[in-house]
Design a protein around this motif. Sequence first.
Motif, PDB file in Angstrom:
ATOM      1  N   THR A 129     -11.543  10.477   4.466  1.00  0.00           N
ATOM      2  CA  THR A 129     -10.685   9.983   5.550  1.00  0.00           C
ATOM      3  C   THR A 129      -9.826  11.103   6.107  1.00  0.00           C
ATOM      4  OG1 THR A 129     -10.599   7.801   4.483  1.00  0.00           O
ATOM      5  CG2 THR A 129      -8.951   8.268   6.176  1.00  0.00           C
ATOM      6  N   ARG A 130      -9.264  11.919   5.226  1.00  0.00           N
ATOM      7  CA  ARG A 130      -8.426  13.038   5.684  1.00  0.00           C
ATOM      8  C   ARG A 130      -9.230  14.021   6.517  1.00  0.00           C
ATOM      9  NH1 ARG A 130      -7.049  16.613   0.983  1.00  0.00           N
ATOM     10  NH2 ARG A 130      -9.170  17.263   1.503  1.00  0.00           N
ATOM     11  N   CYS A 131     -10.512  14.186   6.202  1.00  0.00           N
ATOM     12  CA  CYS A 131     -11.364  15.121   6.945  1.00  0.00           C
ATOM     13  C   CYS A 131     -11.773  14.578   8.315  1.00  0.00           C
ATOM     14  CB  CYS A 131     -12.632  15.444   6.140  1.00  0.00           C
ATOM     15  SG  CYS A 131     -12.341  16.446   4.667  1.00  0.00           S
ATOM     16  N   SER A 132     -11.505  13.308   8.563  1.00  0.00           N
ATOM     17  CA  SER A 132     -11.898  12.687   9.826  1.00  0.00           C
ATOM     18  C   SER A 132     -10.791  12.849  10.865  1.00  0.00           C
ATOM     19  CB  SER A 132     -12.204  11.200   9.615  1.00  0.00           C
ATOM     20  OG  SER A 132     -13.186  11.039   8.603  1.00  0.00           O
ATOM     21  N   ASP A 133     -11.173  12.737  12.129  1.00  0.00           N
ATOM     22  CA  ASP A 133     -10.190  12.824  13.209  1.00  0.00           C
ATOM     23  C   ASP A 133      -9.652  11.456  13.591  1.00  0.00           C
ATOM     24  OD1 ASP A 133     -10.233  15.755  14.026  1.00  0.00           O
ATOM     25  OD2 ASP A 133     -12.373  15.262  14.074  1.00  0.00           O
ATOM     26  N   MET A 134     -10.441  10.415  13.412  1.00  0.00           N
ATOM     27  CA  MET A 134      -9.980   9.056  13.672  1.00  0.00           C
ATOM     28  C   MET A 134     -10.854   8.078  12.902  1.00  0.00           C
ATOM     29  SD  MET A 134     -10.992   8.765  17.703  1.00  0.00           S
ATOM     30  CE  MET A 134     -11.804  10.181  18.431  1.00  0.00           C
ATOM     31  N   VAL A 167       0.825  -1.208   0.000  1.00  0.00           N
ATOM     32  CA  VAL A 167       0.000   0.000   0.000  1.00  0.00           C
ATOM     33  C   VAL A 167       0.858   1.256   0.000  1.00  0.00           C
ATOM     34  CG1 VAL A 167      -1.943   1.144   1.142  1.00  0.00           C
ATOM     35  CG2 VAL A 167      -1.690  -1.314   1.321  1.00  0.00           C
ATOM     36  N   ALA A 168       2.020   1.195   0.654  1.00  0.00           N
ATOM     37  CA  ALA A 168       2.859   2.396   0.785  1.00  0.00           C
ATOM     38  C   ALA A 168       3.451   2.838  -0.546  1.00  0.00           C
ATOM     39  CB  ALA A 168       3.964   2.141   1.798  1.00  0.00           C
ATOM     40  N   VAL A 169       3.496   1.924  -1.536  1.00  0.00           N
ATOM     41  CA  VAL A 169       4.040   2.303  -2.839  1.00  0.00           C
ATOM     42  C   VAL A 169       3.092   3.237  -3.575  1.00  0.00           C
ATOM     43  CG1 VAL A 169       4.777   1.418  -5.086  1.00  0.00           C
ATOM     44  CG2 VAL A 169       5.364   0.181  -2.996  1.00  0.00           C
ATOM     45  N   SER A 170       1.787   3.022  -3.387  1.00  0.00           N
ATOM     46  CA  SER A 170       0.765   3.886  -3.993  1.00  0.00           C
ATOM     47  C   SER A 170      -0.111   4.453  -2.888  1.00  0.00           C
ATOM     48  CB  SER A 170      -0.079   3.092  -4.992  1.00  0.00           C
ATOM     49  OG  SER A 170       0.715   2.490  -5.985  1.00  0.00           O
ATOM     50  N   PRO A 171       0.439   5.353  -2.074  1.00  0.00           N
ATOM     51  CA  PRO A 171      -0.322   5.846  -0.918  1.00  0.00           C
ATOM     52  C   PRO A 171      -1.558   6.609  -1.355  1.00  0.00           C
ATOM     53  CG  PRO A 171       1.648   7.170  -1.267  1.00  0.00           C
ATOM     54  CD  PRO A 171       1.752   6.005  -2.198  1.00  0.00           C
ATOM     55  N   PRO A 172      -2.557   6.700  -0.480  1.00  0.00           N
ATOM     56  CA  PRO A 172      -3.787   7.423  -0.820  1.00  0.00           C
ATOM     57  C   PRO A 172      -3.487   8.861  -1.230  1.00  0.00           C
ATOM     58  CG  PRO A 172      -4.044   6.228   1.246  1.00  0.00           C
ATOM     59  CD  PRO A 172      -2.601   6.142   0.885  1.00  0.00           C
ATOM     60  N   ALA A 173      -4.152   9.301  -2.284  1.00  0.00           N
ATOM     61  CA  ALA A 173      -3.987  10.673  -2.783  1.00  0.00           C
ATOM     62  C   ALA A 173      -5.344  11.364  -2.717  1.00  0.00           C
ATOM     63  CB  ALA A 173      -3.451  10.665  -4.207  1.00  0.00           C
ATOM     64  N   PRO A 174      -5.636  12.061  -1.614  1.00  0.00           N
ATOM     65  CA  PRO A 174      -6.963  12.675  -1.456  1.00  0.00           C
ATOM     66  C   PRO A 174      -7.209  13.805  -2.446  1.00  0.00           C
ATOM     67  CG  PRO A 174      -5.795  12.523   0.660  1.00  0.00           C
ATOM     68  CD  PRO A 174      -4.800  12.242  -0.417  1.00  0.00           C
ATOM     69  N   SER A 175      -8.467  13.968  -2.813  1.00  0.00           N
ATOM     70  CA  SER A 175      -8.869  15.118  -3.613  1.00  0.00           C
ATOM     71  C   SER A 175      -8.914  16.351  -2.713  1.00  0.00           C
ATOM     72  CB  SER A 175     -10.241  14.886  -4.243  1.00  0.00           C
ATOM     73  OG  SER A 175     -11.247  14.857  -3.227  1.00  0.00           O
ATOM     74  N   ALA A 176      -9.312  17.482  -3.285  1.00  0.00           N
ATOM     75  CA  ALA A 176      -9.314  18.736  -2.533  1.00  0.00           C
ATOM     76  C   ALA A 176     -10.586  18.940  -1.707  1.00  0.00           C
ATOM     77  CB  ALA A 176      -9.140  19.908  -3.498  1.00  0.00           C
ATOM     78  N   LEU A 177     -11.508  17.977  -1.718  1.00  0.00           N
ATOM     79  CA  LEU A 177     -12.750  18.141  -0.972  1.00  0.00           C
ATOM     80  C   LEU A 177     -12.476  18.328   0.516  1.00  0.00           C
ATOM     81  CD1 LEU A 177     -15.128  15.486  -2.604  1.00  0.00           C
ATOM     82  CD2 LEU A 177     -14.876  17.914  -3.138  1.00  0.00           C
ATOM     83  N   ARG A 221     -23.198   7.120  -0.962  1.00  0.00           N
ATOM     84  CA  ARG A 221     -22.804   7.443  -2.334  1.00  0.00           C
ATOM     85  C   ARG A 221     -21.544   6.670  -2.722  1.00  0.00           C
ATOM     86  NH1 ARG A 221     -21.985  13.739  -2.224  1.00  0.00           N
ATOM     87  NH2 ARG A 221     -21.089  13.132  -0.198  1.00  0.00           N
ATOM     88  N   THR A 222     -21.444   6.347  -4.019  1.00  0.00           N
ATOM     89  CA  THR A 222     -20.217   5.757  -4.534  1.00  0.00           C
ATOM     90  C   THR A 222     -19.256   6.885  -4.866  1.00  0.00           C
ATOM     91  OG1 THR A 222     -21.401   3.859  -5.459  1.00  0.00           O
ATOM     92  CG2 THR A 222     -19.211   4.325  -6.348  1.00  0.00           C
ATOM     93  N   LEU A 223     -18.173   6.967  -4.110  1.00  0.00           N
ATOM     94  CA  LEU A 223     -17.220   8.060  -4.267  1.00  0.00           C
ATOM     95  C   LEU A 223     -15.997   7.598  -5.045  1.00  0.00           C
ATOM     96  CD1 LEU A 223     -17.218   9.479  -0.610  1.00  0.00           C
ATOM     97  CD2 LEU A 223     -18.515  10.340  -2.574  1.00  0.00           C
ATOM     98  N   PRO A 224     -15.452   8.464  -5.903  1.00  0.00           N
ATOM     99  CA  PRO A 224     -14.151   8.140  -6.492  1.00  0.00           C
ATOM    100  C   PRO A 224     -13.123   7.936  -5.388  1.00  0.00           C
ATOM    101  CG  PRO A 224     -15.139  10.075  -7.539  1.00  0.00           C
ATOM    102  CD  PRO A 224     -15.974   9.769  -6.336  1.00  0.00           C
ATOM    103  N   ALA A 225     -12.092   7.168  -5.685  1.00  0.00           N
ATOM    104  CA  ALA A 225     -11.100   6.841  -4.660  1.00  0.00           C
ATOM    105  C   ALA A 225     -10.515   8.098  -4.028  1.00  0.00           C
ATOM    106  CB  ALA A 225      -9.991   5.985  -5.268  1.00  0.00           C
ATOM    107  N   ALA A 226     -10.211   9.111  -4.834  1.00  0.00           N
ATOM    108  CA  ALA A 226      -9.606  10.329  -4.292  1.00  0.00           C
ATOM    109  C   ALA A 226     -10.546  11.040  -3.326  1.00  0.00           C
ATOM    110  CB  ALA A 226      -9.201  11.266  -5.424  1.00  0.00           C
ATOM    111  N   ASP A 227     -11.844  11.028  -3.617  1.00  0.00           N
ATOM    112  CA  ASP A 227     -12.813  11.659  -2.715  1.00  0.00           C
ATOM    113  C   ASP A 227     -12.984  10.832  -1.445  1.00  0.00           C
ATOM    114  OD1 ASP A 227     -13.104  13.565  -4.642  1.00  0.00           O
ATOM    115  OD2 ASP A 227     -15.112  12.976  -5.274  1.00  0.00           O
ATOM    116  N   MET A 228     -12.911   9.508  -1.573  1.00  0.00           N
ATOM    117  CA  MET A 228     -12.976   8.655  -0.384  1.00  0.00           C
ATOM    118  C   MET A 228     -11.790   8.934   0.531  1.00  0.00           C
ATOM    119  SD  MET A 228     -14.663   6.413   1.269  1.00  0.00           S
ATOM    120  CE  MET A 228     -14.015   6.488   2.928  1.00  0.00           C
TER     121      MET A 228
END
Length: 409
Positions: free
Chosen positions: A281-286, A180-190, A270-277
């Motif tokens: 996660t980034r918008c969450s505290d835990m 997973v670390a090779v392709s780490p999550p790339a969040p969108s700007a939401l 809703r079905t979210l694109p991976a970047a929005d998903m």
Amino acid sequence: MSTEAPRLHPLHRAWQMLPARSRRLWLARGSAWLAPKPARVPPPGASGVVVGGEIDRASGLGESARLMAAALHALGVPGGAIEAGPGVRAGRALSDWPDRSALVLHVNAPVLPAALLGLGRRALRGRRVIGFWAWELPTVPEHWRPALPLVHEVWAPSRFTADALRTLGLDHVRVVPHPVAVSPPAPSALDRQAFGLDPEALVVLCAFSLASSFERKNPLASIEAFRAAFGDRPDRVLVLKAGHGEHYPADLARLRDAVGEARNIRLETRTLPAADMHALTRCSDMVLSLHRSEGFGLVPAEAMLLGKPVLATDWSATTEFLDESCGVPIGYRLVPARDPRGVFEAPGAVWADADIGAAAQALRALADAPERRTAIGQAARHAAQVRLGTAGLEAALAAIGVPVPGLAT
């Protein structure tokens, strides 16, 4: 117009009368008998790797295949990725594949014969065939066994899964964690506003797919723990991100009933694109995962890479990368595994029921300690980067004789 139901052939009726476990076993045996088989002795080496699986599908095994393909590209290993699965015909000409490339199929044993039928006999000629199999219980059902002669070896995403597969008598299982670390999550700007979340609230995320078994993911435990921790406090919000709800309306109804009138619990279907998903996660505290069992645990792993503290049941595969040094393991008791869908069942199998009281206490403690959340999140990111890289994949490639040129620059 006649409304009389069509009459079933007596053999069809007899088949339907068999227990589901027996039907699965006979189907597995029949399809394995029909499927093309690789050479009894695998070739001594391979010039590259072709990854097969549900490349274009939002599923756990699909993501598994995509992660491996991305890691192989990063390592400079020749090869590619192809769609493979029941009813799928090989979309690429065999001449496009590297000569003597190994074929790693991210297709579980029960449907592997159907995938091989789609690929055809010529696709297996001169190739080492490897099954990448995922399973979430400590023992494996008998209907996995007929696929064993169809692969030269098996790779598994965790020691937990590998140990389960060995109950079939397999002695050629390699542990290859998802890189997973090779392709780490790339969040969108939401941001939180885009998701309708209060910027001042403490947000707990529980994300899961209903296609992966409602009972196994156990979202009701997360609701219970959150309510025990915070009650109706409006400044504490639980987001339930449930995927594939349209295919499981009964499960979705159970979730809605459990949420009830609670205004501080959001059900996001809703079905979210991976970047929005990843942005959610980034918008969450835990992140909260009171699962009963995991064969790997992509949601906790990706949350850790995003620097989020993860509270997870301290059992099965997540324990291999999440411990007290980088997360919040939650105690549990083992109970017999019972899946109403009949998928996650095997003789004598158990899974975990998380300690709701301990989870509620941990949630309250973290909610009141922002500095501790930050420290755990930083430790989580570092641990995931170290533990979920390409080391396992590189070792597996070396073992089958595939040269690894090195990380791409």
